[in-house]
Scaffold this motif. Structure first.
Motif, PDB file in Angstrom:
ATOM      1  N   VAL A   4     -21.666  -7.969  26.281  1.00  0.00           N
ATOM      2  CA  VAL A   4     -21.135  -6.886  27.093  1.00  0.00           C
ATOM      3  C   VAL A   4     -21.059  -5.629  26.243  1.00  0.00           C
ATOM      4  O   VAL A   4     -20.415  -5.623  25.191  1.00  0.00           O
ATOM      5  CB  VAL A   4     -19.734  -7.236  27.647  1.00  0.00           C
ATOM      6  N   CYS A   5     -21.749  -4.569  26.672  1.00  0.00           N
ATOM      7  CA  CYS A   5     -21.702  -3.298  25.954  1.00  0.00           C
ATOM      8  C   CYS A   5     -20.493  -2.508  26.443  1.00  0.00           C
ATOM      9  O   CYS A   5     -20.311  -2.317  27.637  1.00  0.00           O
ATOM     10  CB  CYS A   5     -22.968  -2.494  26.223  1.00  0.00           C
ATOM     11  N   THR A   6     -19.657  -2.083  25.502  1.00  0.00           N
ATOM     12  CA  THR A   6     -18.469  -1.317  25.869  1.00  0.00           C
ATOM     13  C   THR A   6     -18.514   0.056  25.229  1.00  0.00           C
ATOM     14  O   THR A   6     -19.287   0.316  24.308  1.00  0.00           O
ATOM     15  CB  THR A   6     -17.181  -2.033  25.410  1.00  0.00           C
ATOM     16  N   TYR A  53     -13.403  -2.794  32.565  1.00  0.00           N
ATOM     17  CA  TYR A  53     -13.070  -1.374  32.649  1.00  0.00           C
ATOM     18  C   TYR A  53     -13.618  -0.574  31.467  1.00  0.00           C
ATOM     19  O   TYR A  53     -13.700   0.644  31.542  1.00  0.00           O
ATOM     20  CB  TYR A  53     -11.553  -1.187  32.769  1.00  0.00           C
ATOM     21  N   GLY A  54     -14.000  -1.233  30.398  1.00  0.00           N
ATOM     22  CA  GLY A  54     -14.561  -0.531  29.250  1.00  0.00           C
ATOM     23  C   GLY A  54     -16.067  -0.661  29.140  1.00  0.00           C
ATOM     24  O   GLY A  54     -16.670  -0.208  28.168  1.00  0.00           O
ATOM     25  N   ARG A  55     -16.700  -1.278  30.147  1.00  0.00           N
ATOM     26  CA  ARG A  55     -18.151  -1.500  30.078  1.00  0.00           C
ATOM     27  C   ARG A  55     -18.936  -0.202  30.167  1.00  0.00           C
ATOM     28  O   ARG A  55     -18.543   0.747  30.834  1.00  0.00           O
ATOM     29  CB  ARG A  55     -18.588  -2.421  31.222  1.00  0.00           C
ATOM     30  N   CYS A  56     -20.076  -0.170  29.506  1.00  0.00           N
ATOM     31  CA  CYS A  56     -20.965   0.984  29.533  1.00  0.00           C
ATOM     32  C   CYS A  56     -21.578   1.118  30.932  1.00  0.00           C
ATOM     33  O   CYS A  56     -22.135   0.159  31.461  1.00  0.00           O
ATOM     34  CB  CYS A  56     -22.081   0.805  28.495  1.00  0.00           C
ATOM     35  N   VAL A  57     -21.477   2.304  31.521  1.00  0.00           N
ATOM     36  CA  VAL A  57     -22.018   2.492  32.872  1.00  0.00           C
ATOM     37  C   VAL A  57     -23.544   2.421  32.893  1.00  0.00           C
ATOM     38  O   VAL A  57     -24.141   2.144  33.920  1.00  0.00           O
ATOM     39  CB  VAL A  57     -21.560   3.832  33.499  1.00  0.00           C
ATOM     40  N   TYR A  58     -24.169   2.654  31.744  1.00  0.00           N
ATOM     41  CA  TYR A  58     -25.630   2.643  31.683  1.00  0.00           C
ATOM     42  C   TYR A  58     -26.195   1.249  31.411  1.00  0.00           C
ATOM     43  O   TYR A  58     -27.370   0.996  31.646  1.00  0.00           O
ATOM     44  CB  TYR A  58     -26.130   3.617  30.605  1.00  0.00           C
ATOM     45  N   SER A  60     -24.785  -1.772  32.582  1.00  0.00           N
ATOM     46  CA  SER A  60     -23.935  -2.620  33.405  1.00  0.00           C
ATOM     47  C   SER A  60     -24.742  -3.166  34.578  1.00  0.00           C
ATOM     48  O   SER A  60     -25.686  -2.534  35.038  1.00  0.00           O
ATOM     49  CB  SER A  60     -22.754  -1.794  33.930  1.00  0.00           C
ATOM     50  N   ASP A  61     -24.349  -4.342  35.060  1.00  0.00           N
ATOM     51  CA  ASP A  61     -25.023  -4.912  36.227  1.00  0.00           C
ATOM     52  C   ASP A  61     -24.303  -4.543  37.522  1.00  0.00           C
ATOM     53  O   ASP A  61     -24.604  -5.061  38.586  1.00  0.00           O
ATOM     54  CB  ASP A  61     -25.122  -6.437  36.099  1.00  0.00           C
ATOM     55  N   ASN A  62     -23.367  -3.615  37.444  1.00  0.00           N
ATOM     56  CA  ASN A  62     -22.639  -3.165  38.628  1.00  0.00           C
ATOM     57  C   ASN A  62     -23.586  -2.362  39.527  1.00  0.00           C
ATOM     58  O   ASN A  62     -24.164  -1.372  39.100  1.00  0.00           O
ATOM     59  CB  ASN A  62     -21.458  -2.286  38.194  1.00  0.00           C
ATOM     60  N   ASN A  63     -23.731  -2.792  40.768  1.00  0.00           N
ATOM     61  CA  ASN A  63     -24.640  -2.094  41.676  1.00  0.00           C
ATOM     62  C   ASN A  63     -23.905  -1.489  42.875  1.00  0.00           C
ATOM     63  O   ASN A  63     -24.468  -1.308  43.944  1.00  0.00           O
ATOM     64  CB  ASN A  63     -25.749  -3.043  42.165  1.00  0.00           C
ATOM     65  N   VAL A  64     -22.627  -1.165  42.678  1.00  0.00           N
ATOM     66  CA  VAL A  64     -21.840  -0.562  43.748  1.00  0.00           C
ATOM     67  C   VAL A  64     -22.347   0.861  44.006  1.00  0.00           C
ATOM     68  O   VAL A  64     -22.696   1.591  43.083  1.00  0.00           O
ATOM     69  CB  VAL A  64     -20.343  -0.528  43.347  1.00  0.00           C
ATOM     70  N   VAL A  65     -22.371   1.241  45.262  1.00  0.00           N
ATOM     71  CA  VAL A  65     -22.829   2.576  45.645  1.00  0.00           C
ATOM     72  C   VAL A  65     -21.920   3.623  45.012  1.00  0.00           C
ATOM     73  O   VAL A  65     -20.702   3.503  45.059  1.00  0.00           O
ATOM     74  CB  VAL A  65     -22.786   2.712  47.185  1.00  0.00           C
ATOM     75  N   ASP A  66     -22.510   4.656  44.402  1.00  0.00           N
ATOM     76  CA  ASP A  66     -21.690   5.706  43.800  1.00  0.00           C
ATOM     77  C   ASP A  66     -21.612   6.950  44.683  1.00  0.00           C
ATOM     78  O   ASP A  66     -20.815   7.844  44.444  1.00  0.00           O
ATOM     79  CB  ASP A  66     -22.173   6.059  42.391  1.00  0.00           C
ATOM     80  N   HIS A  67     -22.468   7.044  45.707  1.00  0.00           N
ATOM     81  CA  HIS A  67     -22.358   8.119  46.701  1.00  0.00           C
ATOM     82  C   HIS A  67     -23.080   7.675  47.969  1.00  0.00           C
ATOM     83  O   HIS A  67     -24.047   6.922  47.913  1.00  0.00           O
ATOM     84  CB  HIS A  67     -22.946   9.433  46.176  1.00  0.00           C
TER      85      HIS A  67
END
Length: 197
Positions: A4-6, A53-58, A60-67
């Motif tokens: 995990v990249c933080t 909460y400290g994960r790098c946004v770039y 990350s496997d988070n695919n939640v819509v940002d807009h």
């Protein structure tokens, strides 16, 4: 083991616009309660190292819509637009309801009612809210407790059917996004979900 990249220890964290330490140790300190009750610097840094909460946004496997913008048309012909953007400095909500004889706006801790016929403008100051979602969370809990203590047969703010309908709209919006903006008929969407269950 998953790597995990933080932000903690990242070479470009100081210049990154999405620096978690800068936010949670600065103006967003109250939001650190999502991962630690003790808001000391030591505990916030520990939480950023050990939680998402400290994960790098770039990285990350988070695919939640940002807009997103969702357009809705209701049975009676009324339309609604929901617009959400995660790229804002301050979290805020605005609502605007436009009718044939007036308009209601809710923003910045006040509700403005404009009457097109009488040209009267009314401003209602909303007391500062301290609970989640601008006070909405505590309002829902109050409504639920009122129903439990004295149910009169009517549908309240927190009914299961109202919650299902609002969630169904959100799921349909996501399905539309995944299908390149294809229009979704809510009744058809609901029937397909029932078949899958």
């Amino acid at each position: 083991m998953k790597l995990v990249c933080t932000c903690i220890g990242c070479a470009i964290e100081a210049s990154c616009p999405y620096s978690a330490p800068r936010f949670y140790l600065g103006e967003g300190q109250a939001w650190a309660r999502h991962f630690t009750e003790d808001l000391t610097r030591e505990n916030i840094v520990k939480g950023l190292k050990e939680t998402n909460y400290g994960r790098c946004v770039y990285k990350s496997d988070n695919n939640v819509v940002d807009h997103q913008v969702v357009n809705m048309e209701f049975t009676g012909g009324a339309t609604a637009t929901f617009s959400m953007c995660g790229f804002t400095r301050h979290q805020e909500r605005r609502i605007q309801i436009m009718g044939t004889k007036g308009e209601i706006r809710g923003e910045e801790g006040k509700i403005k009612v404009m009457d097109f016929v009488t040209h009267e403008n009314t401003e209602i100051q909303i007391p500062e809210q301290t609970s989640g979602h601008g006070g909405g969370d505590s309002g829902i809990v109050r409504s639920f407790l009122k129903e439990v203590c004295g149910y009169n047969g009517s549908e309240g703010l927190t009914s299961a059917s109202a919650s299902v309908r609002s969630h169904l709209m959100a799921f349909a919006a996501e399905q539309s996004r995944l299908n390149n903006g294809q229009s979704i008929e809510l009744d058809d969407f609901y029937k397909k979900l029932l078949v899958q269950v």
